[in-house]
Design a protein around this motif. Sequence first.
Motif, mmCIF file in Angstrom:
data_model
loop_
_atom_site.group_PDB
_atom_site.id
_atom_site.type_symbol
_atom_site.label_atom_id
_atom_site.label_comp_id
_atom_site.label_asym_id
_atom_site.label_seq_id
_atom_site.Cartn_x
_atom_site.Cartn_y
_atom_site.Cartn_z
ATOM 1 N N LEU A 105 0.423 -1.054 -0.300
ATOM 2 C CA LEU A 105 -0.211 0.088 -0.208
ATOM 3 C C LEU A 105 0.960 0.995 -0.070
ATOM 4 O O LEU A 105 1.689 1.536 0.676
ATOM 5 N N LYS A 106 1.419 1.779 -1.031
ATOM 6 C CA LYS A 106 1.748 3.571 -1.208
ATOM 7 C C LYS A 106 1.420 4.387 -1.819
ATOM 8 O O LYS A 106 0.849 4.133 -3.151
ATOM 9 N N THR A 107 1.393 5.295 -1.411
ATOM 10 C CA THR A 107 0.808 7.060 -1.520
ATOM 11 C C THR A 107 1.683 7.060 -2.788
ATOM 12 O O THR A 107 2.983 7.385 -2.472
ATOM 13 N N GLU A 108 1.750 7.690 -4.052
ATOM 14 C CA GLU A 108 2.490 8.507 -4.879
ATOM 15 C C GLU A 108 2.673 9.945 -4.364
ATOM 16 O O GLU A 108 1.661 10.389 -3.368
ATOM 17 N N ARG A 109 3.607 9.999 -4.707
ATOM 18 C CA ARG A 109 3.675 11.786 -4.118
ATOM 19 C C ARG A 109 3.408 12.962 -5.675
ATOM 20 O O ARG A 109 3.303 12.670 -6.717
ATOM 21 N N PHE A 110 2.791 13.439 -5.662
ATOM 22 C CA PHE A 110 2.396 14.583 -7.313
ATOM 23 C C PHE A 110 2.409 16.306 -6.249
ATOM 24 O O PHE A 110 2.457 16.763 -5.001
#
Length: 283
Positions: A105-110
């Motif tokens: 479960l990984k969140t991308e950075r924007f």
Amino acid sequence: MQIFHHKSELRDRIESLRQEGLVIGFVPTMGALHMGHLSLVQRALDDSQYVVVSIFVNPTQFNNKKDLETYPRTLDADIALLKTVDSKKILVYAPKVVDIYGQTLKTERFDFDGLDNVMEGAYREGHFDGVGTIVKRLFEIVRPDCAFFGEKDYQQLLIIKSLVKKTKLPVKIIGCPIYRELDGLAMSSRNTRLSLQHRLAAPFIYKTLKTAKEKFGTKSAKYVTEWVEDEFKLQDLLDLEYVLIADSETLKPVKRKSIKKSYRVFIAVYAGDVRLIDNIALN
């Protein structure tokens, strides 16, 4: 109604529809559907031959673990409600977390050019990176021609438009008007968690926004903001988290009004432990 729990099966079905030259619309949701969601689905059906409705409570956009745990999950009721709109042209995608994210479960950075630095972004750390992560993944899975989002989450709408532009995803983003209860309260899945007392008090939010709009015609943004803050100080059951008058395109707070720009007032309020947001165009 066709219901898919795995993206591979959904992709196969969508591909078969594409080979027929059909337009695919998309309405992403976290479930606990209400008439506001149905209005988005109906708009999508008006513009598309088939509509994918995702029902997925996305863990990466919750900065409050308790909020994630208590978020309503009502898949059977959601499907029954969707059938009242159309039972043939709606495809439901209701995946498990692993189908979306795999084992990690990984969140991308924007980089959203500052759209995420105010309001919800300021009060919910990491929220819009989580939103961007799930929307990007869903767009890559569904590959819709167009996707429909409500203006209640207006900041999110602008951020998704920014996401699509930056990632060059070939999907048209369409914003739809806020769907309200008869007493003006913006429809939200969270409304079901309101106590009777808080439910009766909550329409004050929209009532205040409408009066703020009237005042904005002749008063400064600073005056209107302070007036809203003072109004909520008189409310025993509603706790104002923030109110902001901002440029409708950049979300930058207004210092001096210009007739060449459009503005909105945004608000977040706690009714007990339930957090409600709303907004209204000012000009």
